[in-house]
Design a protein around this motif. Structure first.
Motif, PDB file in Angstrom:
ATOM      1  N   LEU A 129      10.690   0.051  12.028  1.00  0.00           N
ATOM      2  CA  LEU A 129      11.343  -1.253  11.904  1.00  0.00           C
ATOM      3  C   LEU A 129      10.898  -2.178  13.029  1.00  0.00           C
ATOM      4  CD1 LEU A 129      14.978  -0.295  10.850  1.00  0.00           C
ATOM      5  CD2 LEU A 129      12.978  -0.769   9.434  1.00  0.00           C
TER       6      LEU A 129
ATOM      7  N   HIS B 295      19.234  -8.265   5.619  1.00  0.00           N
ATOM      8  CA  HIS B 295      17.854  -8.285   6.108  1.00  0.00           C
ATOM      9  C   HIS B 295      16.865  -7.471   5.267  1.00  0.00           C
ATOM     10  CE1 HIS B 295      19.303 -10.250   9.704  1.00  0.00           C
ATOM     11  NE2 HIS B 295      20.192  -9.259   9.894  1.00  0.00           N
TER      12      HIS B 295
ATOM     13  N   LEU C 194      10.616  -8.302  11.449  1.00  0.00           N
ATOM     14  CA  LEU C 194      12.053  -8.200  11.673  1.00  0.00           C
ATOM     15  C   LEU C 194      12.424  -8.599  13.096  1.00  0.00           C
ATOM     16  CD1 LEU C 194      12.599  -4.808   9.806  1.00  0.00           C
ATOM     17  CD2 LEU C 194      13.147  -7.088   8.959  1.00  0.00           C
TER      18      LEU C 194
ATOM     19  N   LYS D 142       1.003  -0.226  10.812  1.00  0.00           N
ATOM     20  CA  LYS D 142       0.245  -0.430   9.565  1.00  0.00           C
ATOM     21  C   LYS D 142      -0.029  -1.926   9.416  1.00  0.00           C
ATOM     22  CE  LYS D 142       0.425   1.194   4.782  1.00  0.00           C
ATOM     23  NZ  LYS D 142       1.164   1.989   3.786  1.00  0.00           N
TER      24      LYS D 142
ATOM     25  N   TRP E 201       0.848  -1.154   0.000  1.00  0.00           N
ATOM     26  CA  TRP E 201       0.000   0.000   0.000  1.00  0.00           C
ATOM     27  C   TRP E 201       0.895   1.217   0.000  1.00  0.00           C
ATOM     28  CZ3 TRP E 201      -1.353  -4.460   2.726  1.00  0.00           C
ATOM     29  CH2 TRP E 201      -2.573  -5.054   2.319  1.00  0.00           C
TER      30      TRP E 201
ATOM     31  N   GLY F  41       9.647  -3.333  -2.038  1.00  0.00           N
ATOM     32  CA  GLY F  41       9.484  -2.289  -1.034  1.00  0.00           C
ATOM     33  C   GLY F  41       9.977  -0.961  -1.601  1.00  0.00           C
TER      34      GLY F  41
ATOM     35  N   SER G 283       8.239  -7.834   5.867  1.00  0.00           N
ATOM     36  CA  SER G 283       8.312  -9.019   6.711  1.00  0.00           C
ATOM     37  C   SER G 283       8.651  -8.629   8.148  1.00  0.00           C
ATOM     38  CB  SER G 283       9.349  -9.992   6.163  1.00  0.00           C
ATOM     39  OG  SER G 283      10.572  -9.320   6.019  1.00  0.00           O
TER      40      SER G 283
ATOM     41  N   HIS H 189      14.230  -4.015  -0.683  1.00  0.00           N
ATOM     42  CA  HIS H 189      14.501  -2.580  -0.847  1.00  0.00           C
ATOM     43  C   HIS H 189      15.815  -2.326  -1.570  1.00  0.00           C
ATOM     44  CE1 HIS H 189      11.423  -1.167   1.996  1.00  0.00           C
ATOM     45  NE2 HIS H 189      11.785  -2.120   2.838  1.00  0.00           N
TER      46      HIS H 189
ATOM     47  N   LEU I   9      19.311  -3.317  14.004  1.00  0.00           N
ATOM     48  CA  LEU I   9      18.256  -2.435  13.484  1.00  0.00           C
ATOM     49  C   LEU I   9      18.603  -0.974  13.731  1.00  0.00           C
ATOM     50  CD1 LEU I   9      14.851  -4.198  14.280  1.00  0.00           C
ATOM     51  CD2 LEU I   9      16.131  -4.146  12.139  1.00  0.00           C
TER      52      LEU I   9
ATOM     53  N   ILE J 122      21.196   0.025  11.207  1.00  0.00           N
ATOM     54  CA  ILE J 122      20.644   0.184   9.851  1.00  0.00           C
ATOM     55  C   ILE J 122      19.834   1.474   9.757  1.00  0.00           C
ATOM     56  CG2 ILE J 122      19.060  -0.795   8.142  1.00  0.00           C
ATOM     57  CD1 ILE J 122      19.840  -3.579   9.141  1.00  0.00           C
TER      58      ILE J 122
ATOM     59  N   HIS K 231       7.739  12.440   4.871  1.00  0.00           N
ATOM     60  CA  HIS K 231       6.952  11.399   5.536  1.00  0.00           C
ATOM     61  C   HIS K 231       7.497  10.032   5.161  1.00  0.00           C
ATOM     62  CE1 HIS K 231       4.224  14.837   5.513  1.00  0.00           C
ATOM     63  NE2 HIS K 231       3.660  14.292   6.579  1.00  0.00           N
TER      64      HIS K 231
END
Ligand code: HEC
Ligand SMILES: [Cu+2]
Length: 324
Positions: A291, A246, A306, A298, A124, A263, A304, A251, A314, A317, A274
């Motif tokens: 993350l 990951h 994480l 959402k 979406w 992605g 997926s 992406h 994380l 990243i 945003h």
């Protein structure tokens, strides 16, 4: 009947007053296509009020009338005039206006080179591709940079179901249909940020499938697109390896590379106002929060889980993406 009409009119005027400054209001037009739509809206609004008053007056008159006396004018006049001639005139005028304003949103040759941008809808979010930024395509997502005062052609496609691209302050909406390219022509009269939405129900997170259109002068646009083209996170960093492991299945972290496209392209994520299809303001910490908690923010989105990645990775990243 009258008290109800007055109440309706009062409620409507409250709604209208409130919508003037709203980012998704078709009654605050900021481009030629939207002006045509707002005009017809107002014509219909005042026209229907006048007709309502007329019909109410006739109804009152009929109720109070002494049936012994003859009508002030013949029933023929009422039936042919009010029942056929009036609707025919109104509908013809609306049809004429509708066809003309619809036509203005088609990509016709107008002697000015339009700015072209390709927008692909997905559940979406919106993938954005500028065909030519310094000789090569540039990939981005959920935020579309456009020039002011020049026609813009949005080439709309979809990768899954039918979506619809709608920027209410700039004009009408157009469907994005799998296997087709539909071109919508809009123009922004003033620099600024315009909100857009998906306007065709497309699944669980349809309501959180927004985007932003940012209109600016040609010079600013050229500079902003260059900045985005140059915004690639540093390859050598440790975090880059974490990303590779990951995230890179879905992406891209390079604005010049359009795959993978499962992605949003994240090269310029730090520059976007945003994140997550217009849903999260890109303040500090929001990327990290996403993350960690994206299925709460959402639910059902196609990223997926994480949970298996350790928090320090994380963090690294997120910092890497934010620092570009
Ligand atoms: C299975 C594919 C997949 C994987 C793996 C994945 N993502 Fe995503 N990601 C998505 C999708 C799909 C979205 C769009 C969600 C939406 O808005 O509906 C998204 C959205 C995002 C966004 C918001 C981007 C924006 O501007 O809207 C960020 C940031 C992000 N992902 C970062 C990451 C990072 C960092 C990783 C690795 C740690 C990762 N993702 C792993 C699929 C994935
Ligand atoms: Cu939708």
């Amino acid at each position: 009947m009258f008290p109800q009409s007055i109440a309706t009119a009062a409620a409507l005027s409250v709604v209208l007053a409130a919508t003037e400054e709203r980012p998704l209001s078709t009654l605050a037009p900021a481009g030629p296509a939207a002006v045509a739509i707002a005009d017809v809206w107002w014509w219909m609004f005042w026209g229907s009020l006048i007709l309502l008053a007329l019909v109410s007056a006739l109804a009152l008159h009929a109720m109070g009338r002494n049936s012994e006396r003859s009508a002030p004018f013949g029933s023929r006049v009422l039936i042919f005039g009010g029942g056929i001639a009036l609707p025919l005139a109104v509908i013809t005028a609306l049809l004429f206006h509708g066809v003309r304003s619809g036509d203005a949103m088609l990509p016709r040759d107008v002697g000015v080179e339009p700015f072209r941008v390709e927008v692909t809808a997905r559940q979406w979010w919106w993938a954005v591709r500028y065909p030519d930024v310094d000789g090569a395509p540039l990939f981005d997502a959920n935020e579309i940079l456009v020039p002011v005062g020049r026609p813009i052609d949005f080439a709309l496609e979809s990768e899954d179901v039918i979506h619809a691209f709608w920027v209410p302050r700039l004009g009408g909406k157009l469907d994005a249909i799998p296997g087709r390219t539909n071109v919508l022509r809009l123009e922004a009269d003033h620099a600024g940020v315009y909100r857009g939405m998906c306007a065709e129900f497309c699944g669980a997170q349809h309501a959180r499938m927004g985007f932003h259109l940012i209109a600016m002068s040609e010079d600013d646009l050229e500079q902003a697109l260059r900045e985005r083209a140059a915004a690639a996170p540093d390859e050598g960093a440790d975090a880059a390896r974490g990303f590779e492991r990951h995230c890179a299945g879905c992406h891209s972290s390079d604005g010049r590379v359009g795959v993978p496209a499962a992605g949003p392209n994240l090269a310029a994520a730090a520059l976007r106002r945003h994140l997550v299809a217009g849903w999260l303001r890109n303040d500090s910490g929001q990327l990290r929060r996403w993350l960690e908690d994206h299925q709460t923010i959402k639910p059902g989105n196609h990223m997926s889980d994480l949970g298996h990645v350790d928090p320090a990775t994380l963090d690294a990243i997120a910092a890497w993406l934010e620092g570009r």
